[in-house]
Design a protein around this motif. Structure first.
Motif, mmCIF file in Angstrom:
data_model
loop_
_atom_site.group_PDB
_atom_site.id
_atom_site.type_symbol
_atom_site.label_atom_id
_atom_site.label_comp_id
_atom_site.label_asym_id
_atom_site.label_seq_id
_atom_site.Cartn_x
_atom_site.Cartn_y
_atom_site.Cartn_z
ATOM 1 N N PRO A 191 8.726 10.447 24.439
ATOM 2 C CA PRO A 191 7.819 10.338 23.292
ATOM 3 C C PRO A 191 8.561 10.467 21.962
ATOM 4 C CG PRO A 191 7.211 12.164 24.714
ATOM 5 C CD PRO A 191 8.439 11.594 25.266
ATOM 6 N N ILE A 192 7.955 9.816 20.982
ATOM 7 C CA ILE A 192 8.534 9.819 19.634
ATOM 8 C C ILE A 192 8.151 11.127 18.952
ATOM 9 C CG2 ILE A 192 8.515 8.623 17.411
ATOM 10 C CD1 ILE A 192 9.706 7.007 19.732
ATOM 11 N N THR A 193 9.115 11.792 18.406
ATOM 12 C CA THR A 193 8.809 13.048 17.730
ATOM 13 C C THR A 193 9.013 12.980 16.224
ATOM 14 O OG1 THR A 193 11.056 13.773 18.207
ATOM 15 C CG2 THR A 193 9.335 14.512 19.692
ATOM 16 N N LYS A 194 9.716 11.946 15.749
ATOM 17 C CA LYS A 194 9.910 11.838 14.309
ATOM 18 C C LYS A 194 9.775 10.382 13.916
ATOM 19 C CE LYS A 194 13.109 15.644 13.399
ATOM 20 N NZ LYS A 194 13.358 16.135 14.754
ATOM 21 N N MET A 195 9.202 10.159 12.750
ATOM 22 C CA MET A 195 9.085 8.789 12.264
ATOM 23 C C MET A 195 9.413 8.761 10.782
ATOM 24 S SD MET A 195 5.857 7.060 14.175
ATOM 25 C CE MET A 195 4.621 8.219 13.707
ATOM 26 N N PHE A 196 10.036 7.675 10.380
ATOM 27 C CA PHE A 196 10.335 7.457 8.961
ATOM 28 C C PHE A 196 9.916 6.040 8.629
ATOM 29 C CE2 PHE A 196 13.876 9.708 11.049
ATOM 30 C CZ PHE A 196 13.580 10.988 10.626
ATOM 31 N N THR A 197 9.455 5.845 7.407
ATOM 32 C CA THR A 197 9.089 4.490 7.006
ATOM 33 C C THR A 197 9.716 4.206 5.653
ATOM 34 O OG1 THR A 197 7.271 2.997 6.585
ATOM 35 C CG2 THR A 197 6.938 5.277 5.966
ATOM 36 N N SER A 198 9.955 2.903 5.422
ATOM 37 C CA SER A 198 10.611 2.534 4.176
ATOM 38 C C SER A 198 9.571 2.369 3.068
ATOM 39 C CB SER A 198 11.396 1.241 4.353
ATOM 40 O OG SER A 198 10.501 0.203 4.651
ATOM 41 N N LEU A 199 10.043 2.403 1.837
ATOM 42 C CA LEU A 199 9.138 2.365 0.683
ATOM 43 C C LEU A 199 8.406 1.039 0.579
ATOM 44 C CD1 LEU A 199 10.773 4.153 -2.355
ATOM 45 C CD2 LEU A 199 8.663 4.718 -1.183
ATOM 46 N N ASP A 200 9.105 -0.007 0.962
ATOM 47 C CA ASP A 200 8.436 -1.305 0.841
ATOM 48 C C ASP A 200 7.545 -1.599 2.032
ATOM 49 O OD1 ASP A 200 10.284 -1.634 2.770
ATOM 50 O OD2 ASP A 200 11.249 -3.398 1.907
ATOM 51 N N GLY A 201 7.456 -0.662 2.936
ATOM 52 C CA GLY A 201 6.528 -0.823 4.033
ATOM 53 C C GLY A 201 6.984 -1.780 5.105
ATOM 54 N N GLN A 202 8.252 -2.129 5.101
ATOM 55 C CA GLN A 202 8.685 -3.103 6.089
ATOM 56 C C GLN A 202 9.145 -2.436 7.365
ATOM 57 O OE1 GLN A 202 12.005 -5.493 4.933
ATOM 58 N NE2 GLN A 202 11.722 -6.916 6.630
ATOM 59 N N TRP A 203 9.802 -1.286 7.228
ATOM 60 C CA TRP A 203 10.464 -0.713 8.402
ATOM 61 C C TRP A 203 9.799 0.581 8.821
ATOM 62 C CZ3 TRP A 203 13.400 -4.330 10.173
ATOM 63 C CH2 TRP A 203 14.083 -5.188 9.307
ATOM 64 N N LEU A 204 9.810 0.761 10.110
ATOM 65 C CA LEU A 204 9.388 2.035 10.676
ATOM 66 C C LEU A 204 10.471 2.466 11.660
ATOM 67 C CD1 LEU A 204 7.204 4.241 11.262
ATOM 68 C CD2 LEU A 204 6.453 2.793 13.132
ATOM 69 N N ALA A 205 11.031 3.614 11.395
ATOM 70 C CA ALA A 205 12.029 4.156 12.317
ATOM 71 C C ALA A 205 11.368 5.266 13.103
ATOM 72 C CB ALA A 205 13.221 4.696 11.543
ATOM 73 N N ALA A 206 11.475 5.184 14.422
ATOM 74 C CA ALA A 206 10.884 6.207 15.283
ATOM 75 C C ALA A 206 12.008 6.827 16.098
ATOM 76 C CB ALA A 206 9.835 5.595 16.205
ATOM 77 N N VAL A 207 12.012 8.117 16.141
ATOM 78 C CA VAL A 207 13.096 8.838 16.814
ATOM 79 C C VAL A 207 12.483 9.639 17.939
ATOM 80 C CG1 VAL A 207 14.987 10.454 16.489
ATOM 81 C CG2 VAL A 207 14.252 9.027 14.591
ATOM 82 N N ASN A 208 13.076 9.536 19.116
ATOM 83 C CA ASN A 208 12.562 10.372 20.202
ATOM 84 C C ASN A 208 13.341 11.668 20.257
ATOM 85 O OD1 ASN A 208 14.926 9.978 21.569
ATOM 86 N ND2 ASN A 208 14.077 8.539 23.054
ATOM 87 N N CYS A 209 12.909 12.535 21.163
ATOM 88 C CA CYS A 209 13.445 13.893 21.127
ATOM 89 C C CYS A 209 14.893 13.948 21.543
ATOM 90 C CB CYS A 209 12.595 14.800 22.011
ATOM 91 S SG CYS A 209 12.397 14.195 23.686
ATOM 92 N N LEU A 210 15.392 12.903 22.198
ATOM 93 C CA LEU A 210 16.780 12.946 22.629
ATOM 94 C C LEU A 210 17.712 12.345 21.583
ATOM 95 C CD1 LEU A 210 16.293 11.930 26.314
ATOM 96 C CD2 LEU A 210 16.593 14.198 25.367
#
Lengths: 863, 782
Positions: free
Chosen positions: B573-592
């Motif tokens: 499961p994804i535990t952290k997410m980041f998104t870019s200011l222009d709304g284009q990117w979503l980075a999802a990080v899992n616990c490992l």
């Protein structure tokens, strides 16, 4: 302490201090030079300064004591001598004299077999650079080894090594000594003055080239009780040497170093295992186990050791060669005492808290001997390990029954001066004299008054003035300011100040104590809280004949107290004295700084800063006011019947003035810094203790190491009759005391009544001498007078092995012990009683013989 | 460089929960810590310069009080916990959930112990290390430390499936034995005969033939496992008789050399000969109950800890001076790091990761040579360390080999830090809003910035409590400050925050209904324009919800390869997410530590970045300057810059990541966040932990090279001097400048381009809020 008697015009001829004083003294009415000494000027013995003198008050705790082989005697280093005490009675039985400087260590030659347990030989070292060998059973010097370097510490390993006894040819005895090398110039530059050297005692010389280590200052050597290792601690590290098994000339000494992060204060070796313990300045105890596994192990074992993993040394710092290092922490400040019990199961430690802690080595469990009440300094155990002794900082040695840690006996020296906070420095006196009984009452650190017999050099009693536990903290909450004794010693008055804690609760208490008949117990009779409101009491003076006392205060008034006996009707035995205020007086609201009654009690002189006010104590009428000095008067004393009053004032313009009471004017005065004044009761002599000013008298002070002088005056004449130079005069005191009726041989040749002059210096060492005598002949305190000579048989091995003897026999012994005078024959009573309750003859025999020996040595001393 | 606005607010509640149990994983790289509130944390054991990282947090049931933790089974490791209510839970570290494997048996379970592997004798591999004592020790290996290092590469090669038995110490006087199997089983096997008193502790002998149980009446019983009969009984001390208080044996440890160690409530730690049950040594150094025991991997040292806050070391000392080899356990020393009771001890060995790239390895090895902090001096790969935890909620790591020499290392300076977000609500004249996530509620606070240099203050606006007091797993507030959302372990909720009127309490909150198909989430994030809410559900899919019309717009399935996108989710499961200011990117990080990049415009997965040098991601974010630049900070204290378009490491990272200054490697504390100035032309990022913050300017060069010249200088004094001069230099230099905090910092955020808000909370305030009293220490003379 040294006392030099000199004719003043010999050594003080240039006498800058006195000449200068005369010039600058404004009130001086006498123009005669003060230094013309008519006393002894024609005496042919003036260059042989000998006065018959009693000395005492030495420190018992400067070095650890040593037990004799049968544990019946304790050898204590007391100044330049070694005093031998009986552990049974706690009284001094003999002393060894010969060293000319402080004795630093004493080692009893151990007996290899129980048969010769009566061997009484010992080695002593001293700062005078000699090592001496004694037979202490007869107080005889056998041999002197001159090292010519001050010896601070010595260990003799071969005494402790049991195997070496079996060899037929007696090998040379080697000792390791810690000396201060004052000669070598290069050592001074390197600032390494301490050396550990090896000395061949059999051949009486140092082993050439065997300097084991050099340190900044001489360190104390500690040896393991099996004689295999010895070590010193220096700053943050300890060094341990292995004693070579075959001691010879050219043996290399293997040593290891163990380090710590704090300054170490003491070390101790385990008797059987390779364990060394050290205490540090913060109160931690470090126990290194298996030290020197690599260095001291034999060569063939080394290969095996290497296989062990290297870094498995928990707690050991750096490259320290030890298996592990355990840290224990109980003490809150520096550990001063560390000692392993002889079986190695316990480690004893002590320090500033005054608590002896016994650590069980395997489990770390602790047991305590609390409430010793003073910092501990050293611990010594006897050869049979059931007795041991601890030396305490209050100049007391406790003899302990060991497995139980129970105090059997205490050997008390005179208590040391107590440090006083600066704000009370002016209003504290350290000790007072009981002039009739020849006692000095010393104010001690734990709020007690110790009564110490000057003639017998031992403690008489101790009075607890206020209940306080010993606390090693630095903040003082209470202080005992003043002690005063009435002339016959039956009433004591004490003043104590309780400090305010956070601004609340500080007050002054004045207490009167009565002495009950014969025993020296003082009972509290009256407590007066805040006798002069919140002001401190500056002086207390007793009326010479009546039950009357005067207390002067800095608050500007003095009070006269009288006691009224009220005998309760129902019980006649209970007699209560109550002290009540009789009168209050003040003079111009000036602080009252000193008080004194005249010898007939008709006049009370109270110093109101710079003037002396004279009062009729009965009617409380101001009779007269005399003179003025430059500085407040701190000391007042009527001089016998002569009608003169001596006063001393301190400060920047110190002054000694003698007032003529008939003319109410100053008779003469000097600019002298007077520490104490003592006046005799009857005649018109008085003595003053004067601090020598340092710069002007440098050459005199250095030549004699003296910083004070005692000047004896005749009241009417400003010329000193006699003078003596003394050391450590700061904080010292003087008194004329009545000589004992028994020893009338002391003052038979001069005018009776003036008595002896007692001088106690700043370290509470004292001397008693006849100020009018011509000869000084140093004389020992006659301890043997007071030793009940049968005590030895009462404590013979029988009682300890088979239990107590039948009751009636003990009574007989005790009764005889009280009545027996030295001239009686004590051995006759040993065999009294029914034969079935007597111990076997073999047991009694040694005691019997011993008592005979004892007697003779005592006789030898008394002569 | 910045205006720092410090804020030590009392309105932010921070109530960390005491740690009740610890267990080391089988490969000794992870330590599981159970807290009193039912949550479980997995900490990565890290050596040397790298700070410890809390890899996972699983919110458990606050009503279940964990009594012990056991890590056993197959090499992957299954983590079980026993509870006071008599149930046994299994924690699923992959799905971040827990499940009940044994329903409450009616009596409390005080401790669990797993059977040591019987194959260990044949194949002494460290990965077969067994857990000997439920919450204390996990090292039954017979190998020395060097072998561990040598074998560490083979760790995952042998998937051994074995049925391990677990012994449960039950309150009714029984020791119950359960069997576990890899097929999810946790089945009742048998019970040992019931005896008097409560069984409080249990452990297996190293050959797994015997079980030792300690009870509340002061006995240790030795049981034969096969025959289920009592072999012998040791009386530790008389307790529970008459008026005497009970003597509880809290912990037992069986050592390889045949020594049994017991810790009891009288404060003594005793060593027994386990073959005869005779006492070897007794130490009573603790001034209170001794709660836990642990042994070093070599089994020559034993640690004990108890309610007096001390951790004490005992060592097996062999007396070589006498002819007979006398073995004796001696007390060495203590360390008192905790202010409260110590509840649990465990020993772990940091290991190097096998998936380290070769060229990285070389460079990392170089950097490890030079110790800077005292922690670096002893914490190395393969060197065992001791971890203790207790009522003061902190974890401390000690050197097991040089225990008394070095000060313990505070692993988590800010335990259970409440997650905080800062937004600037521009709708009503620049109000700064803080969203603080407490265990059971959300707090909304406004920040009053004191521009005159004083301490800024916060003001509580609203508190949203969760119904039924369920634990909140994650929360988020939209950048506009209009919406905020949270998720408990039942369902996510969305709220709208409105300001009506000008009054002080003029805020109103209204609940908005999310589509019912969305499961509860591990992470939530609003897009930068606040129009969309991204929710990473526990079913390992990412849901994108349009906040305007409350419709589910898309569902991402993270996958390793782009072609797998249509398959059911297999990734953690994804535990952290980041998104870019222009709304284009979503980075999802899992616990490992794996990163999945999604393109929100094309609604496809764009890129998969495998975990970076084996470390987890601690913080990350897209820079405001370039929307397709992602900055990631990892648990090994590295900073990576990724270029989204090019799908590769950024230019800066190519040059600089492996030459980061030494002092950045020694970042004090675990990095907990990044913050960017809200400006499109700044290349600055502020990285912070609870103890320090560091500024990195990507536009400036870094001079990592000046560290190389003194690598070989071993003289510590000159090293210190050089470092000092270097530090003074660093102040003038802007890049990688450190700012240390006095008090634990919960949050650092940019208010504007030139001002940073620092939220700190004095630790003493936190300690005062604890239920447990600190250890009373008598001061001599009082």
């Amino acid at each position: 302490m040294r006392i030099y008697k000199t004719r003043i015009d010999d050594t003080l001829n240039p006498s800058p201090l006195l000449l200068k004083n005369r010039d600058t003294t404004p009130h001086h009415s006498d123009t005669t030079p003060p230094l013309t000494n008519n006393f002894g000027s024609g005496s042919p013995l003036q260059h042989q300064p000998v006065i018959e003198m009693i000395r005492g008050g030495k420190s018992f705790v400067s070095s650890p004591p040593a037990f004799s082989n049968d544990a019946k005697k304790l050898l204590v280093c007391t100044g330049n001598t070694v005093s031998v005490f009986s552990t049974d009675t706690g009284l001094q039985v003999a002393d060894l004299e010969g060293h000319t400087a402080l004795v630093t260590s004493v080692i009893v030659v151990p007996s290899s077999t129980p048969a010769n347990a009566l061997l009484c030989y010992c080695w002593t070292t001293s700062l005078d650079g000699t090592i001496r060998y004694w037979d202490f059973s007869v107080s005889e010097l056998i041999k002197t080894v001159d090292i010519q370097l001050p010896v601070y510490s010595m260990v003799i390993p071969s005494f402790l090594d049991r195997q070496s006894e079996n060899s037929e040819t007696q090998p040379d005895t080697y000792a390791y000594i810690s000396v201060e090398d004052t000669k070598t110039e290069q050592n001074k530059q390197r600032n390494l003055r301490g050396q550990i050297r090896k000395c061949n005692l059999s051949k009486s010389r140092l082993v050439r080239g065997a300097i084991l280590s050099e340190t900044k200052k001489p360190e104390k050597i500690t040896i393991s009780s099996n004689g295999k290792y010895f070590g010193v601690h220096e700053k943050r590290k300890i060094r341990v040497w292995e004693v070579p098994t075959k001691d010879g000339k050219n043996i290399s000494h293997r040593n290891i170093k163990l380090t710590h992060t704090k300054n170490l204060s003491c070390i101790a070796f385990h008797p059987t295992d390779r364990i060394v313990a050290a205490g540090d300045a913060t109160g931690r105890i470090l126990v290194w186990r298996g030290f020197g596994d690599k260095t001291f192990a034999d060569k063939d074992l080394e290969n095996e050791k290497v296989s062990k993993d290297e870094d498995d040394k928990p707690g050991v710092r750096g490259e320290g060669d030890a298996d592990s290092c355990t840290t224990w922490h109980w003490h809150s400040s520096e550990v001063k005492v560390l000692y392993f019990s002889s079986d190695g199961a316990y480690l004893f430690s002590g320090g500033k808290e005054g608590v002896l802690v016994g650590w069980q080595l395997d489990t770390g469990k602790k047991k305590f001997l609390p409430r010793i009440g003073t910092p501990l300094l050293s611990f010594t155990s006897s050869p049979d390990s059931s007795l041991s002794s601890i030396s305490c900082a209050d100049n007391r040695i406790h003899i302990l029954k060991m497995p139980r840690m129970e105090i059997l006996k205490s050997i008390s020296g005179i208590k040391l001066p107590t440090p006083v906070p600066d704000m009370f420095r002016g209003s504290c006196n350290d000790f007072v004299f009981d002039r009739t009984a020849g006692l000095v009452a010393v104010r001690t650190e734990n709020y007690c008054i110790q009564f110490y017999s000057l003639f017998d050099d031992r403690e008489i009693s101790e009075v607890q003035v206020c209940e306080r536990n010993h606390q090693p903290s630095d903040d003082v909450t209470m202080i005992l300011n003043l002690v005063a004794l009435s002339f016959d010693g039956s009433v004591m008055c004490t003043v104590e100040t309780r400090m305010a804690e956070e601004g609340i609760g500080g007050f002054v208490t004045l207490k009167f104590w009565d002495r009950r008949s014969q025993n020296n117990d003082y009972n509290l009779s009256t407590i007066i809280y805040e006798p002069h409101r919140d002001a401190g009491v500056s002086a207390v003076a007793f009326h010479p004949t009546r039950c009357m006392a005067a207390s002067a205060s800095y608050g500007g008034d003095f009070k006269v107290w009288v006691s009224n006996h009220d005998i309760q009707p129902n019980d006649k035995l209970i007699q209560r004295t109550r002290w009540a205020c009789h009168a209050v007086g003040s003079y111009q609201k000036k602080p009252m700084t000193a008080a004194a009654f005249s010898n007939d009690g008709s006049v009370l002189a109270v110093a109101a800063e710079t003037v002396v006010t004279l009062w009729d104590p009965e009617k409380n009428v101001l009779v007269a006011v005399i003179g003025s000095t430059r500085e407040p008067i701190g000391n007042l004393s009527f001089i016998g019947d002569s009608g003169f009053l001596a006063s001393a004032s301190h400060g920047a313009n110190p002054q000694l003035s003698v007032w003529d009471m008939s003319k109410l004017s100053v008779s003469w005065s000097y600019k002298l810094h007077v520490e104490a004044i003592a006046s005799s009761d009857k005649d018109s002599h008085f003595a003053v203790l004067v601090l020598l000013p340092e710069p002007s008298n440098a050459e005199v002070a250095t030549s004699h190491n003296a910083d004070g002088a005692i000047l004896l005056f005749n009241a009417g004449e400003p010329v000193a009759v006699a003078s003596w130079f003394v050391t450590k005069a700061k904080g010292g005191g003087l008194a004329f005391i009545q000589s004992r009726s028994l020893d009338d041989n002391m003052d038979e040749n001069d005018n009776p009544g003036s008595g002896l002059l007692a001088y106690v210096n700043g370290d509470h060492e004292y001397a008693i001498f006849n100020p009018h005598g011509l000869e000084t002949q140093e004389r020992k305190v006659r301890h043997t007078d007071s030793v009940p000579s049968l005590e030895v048989t009462g404590q013979s091995g029988y009682a300890s092995i088979y239990g107590k003897l039948p009751e009636f026999k003990l009574n007989a012994i005790e009764a005889s012990a009280e009545t027996v005078t030295p001239s009686e024959r004590p051995w006759e009573t040993i065999f009294s009683g029914p034969s079935h309750s007597l111990p076997p003859l073999t047991k009694l025999c040694s005691a019997f013989l011993e008592s005979l020996l004892e007697k003779r040595s005592g006789d030898g001393l008394v002569k | 460089m910045f205006d720092l606005y410090k804020c030590s607010s009392t309105s932010i509640e921070w109530n960390p929960s005491p740690i009740v149990a610890l267990a080391t994983s089988l490969d000794e790289s992870q330590v599981a810590a159970a807290r009193e509130d039912g949550s479980l944390e997995i900490w990565l054991v890290s050596p040397g310069a790298v700070g410890w990282h809390c890899q996972l947090t699983i919110q458990g049931d606050p009503n279940l009080r964990v009594s012990s933790l056991v890590w056993c089974g197959s090499p992957a490791g299954r983590l079980f916990s026993s509870s006071i209510d008599g149930s046994v839970l299994e924690w699923d570290l992959f799905h971040l959930t827990h499940k009940v494997v044994v329903d409450p048996i009616g009596v409390s379970i005080w401790q669990m112990a797993a059977q040591p592997s019987s194959r260990k004798q044949l194949n002494p591999k460290p990965d077969l290390a067994s857990i000997e004592n439920g919450h204390t020790i996990a090292n039954g290996d017979v190998t020395s430390e060097s072998e561990i290092e040598a074998d560490s590469l083979e760790l995952h090669e042998e998937p051994i499936i074995e049925n391990a038995s677990i012994a449960l110490a039950c309150d009714d006087g029984c020791v119950r034995i359960y069997n576990t199997s890899s097929s999810d089983g946790f089945t009742y096997h048998k019970s040992l005969p019931r005896v008097g008193g409560r069984v409080l502790s249990v452990t297996w002998s190293t050959d797994a033939k015997r079980i030792y149980s300690g009870s509340s009446d002061g006995f240790i019983r030795c049981w034969d496992v096969k025959l289920s009969h009592e072999v012998y009984r040791i009386t530790v001390g008389l307790g529970g008789l008459g008026s005497m208080s009970q003597l509880c044996v809290w912990s037992i440890l069986a050592l390889r050399c045949g020594t049994l160690v017991s810790a009891d409530s009288s404060g003594s730690v005793q060593f027994w000969d386990s073959s005869h049950g005779t006492l070897l040594q007794a130490h009573s150094c603790h001034k209170g109950d001794v709660n836990a025991l642990a042994a070093s991997p070599s089994h020559t040292r034993v640690f004990s800890a108890g309610s007096d806050g001390q951790v004490i070391l005992y060592k097996l000392s062999v007396d070589k001076s006498s002819s007979i080899m006398m073995k004796k356990w001696v007390y060495i020393g203590y360390v008192r790091a905790h202010t409260h009771d110590v509840r649990a001890l465990t020993v772990a060995v940091p290991i190097s990761r096998e998936d380290l790239l070769p060229e990285e390895k070389v460079k990392r090895a170089r950097s490890k040579e030079k110790p800077d902090f005292s922690y670096n001096k002893w914490a190395h790969v393969g060197i065992p360390m001791l971890i203790s935890a207790g009522d003061d909620t902190k974890l401390f790591a000690y050197s097991a080999n040089e225990f008394t020499r070095f000060a313990p290392h505070d692993i988590c300076p800010a335990p259970q830090r409440p997650p905080i977000q800062l937004v600037c609500r521009t709708a009503d004249r620049l109000t700064y809003l803080l969203l603080v996530q407490a265990p059971h509620w959300l707090d909304l606070l406004t920040v009053e910035v004191n521009r005159d240099g004083g301490v800024s203050t916060t003001d509580t606006v609203a508190r949203v409590k969760n119904r039924g007091l369920r634990k909140i797993i994650c929360s988020s507030i939209s950048p506009s400050g209009r919406f905020f959302a949270y998720s408990s372990h039942v369902k996510p909720c969305l709220f709208e925050l409105k300001k009506n009127g000008t009054g002080k309490s003029g805020w109103s909150i209204s609940k908005r209904k999310l589509p019912s198909s969305i499961p509860f989430a591990h992470s939530m994030l609003f897009s930068s324009d606040s129009s969309r809410l991204m929710i990473s559900g526990h079913d390992r899919m990412i849901y994108v919800v349009d906040v305007g019309n409350m419709e589910l717009t898309h569902r991402f399935t993270p996958c390793r390869k782009e072609c797998d996108e249509e398959l059911p989710p297999t990734q953690p499961p994804i535990t952290k997410m980041f998104t870019s200011l222009d709304g284009q990117w979503l980075a999802a990080v899992n616990c490992l530590g794996d990163i999945y990049i999604f393109n929100l415009e094309t609604q496809r997965q764009h890129w998969f970045i495998s975990r970076l040098d084996g470390a987890s991601v601690t913080a990350g974010g897209f820079t405001p300057k370039h929307s397709n630049v992602l900055i990631i900070s990892t648990s090994s204290n590295q900073v990576y810059v990724f270029d989204m378009e090019a799908k590769k490491l950024g230019e800066w990272s190519m040059h600089n990541t492996f030459v980061l200054p030494r002092r950045y490697q020694d970042f004090p504390g675990e990095v907990i966040g990044l913050t960017f100035p809200p400006s499109t032309n700044s290349s600055i990022v502020v990285v912070y932990s609870a103890r320090a913050m560091c500024l990195i300017d990507f536009g400036m060069p870094i001079d990592g090279d000046d560290d190389q010249d003194n690598i070989n200088s071993h003289d510590s004094s000159t090293l210190k001097l050089k470092r000092k001069s270097k530090e003074t230099k660093n102040i003038s230099r802007k890049n990688f400048e450190f700012c240390l905090f006095q008090e634990p910092v919960l949050f650092v955020g940019h208010l504007s381009k030139g001002s940073v808000l620092v939220l700190e909370k004095p630790w003493m305030q936190v300690v005062k809020a604890f239920d447990a009293q600190p250890v009373h220490r008598h001061i001599y003379g009082t």
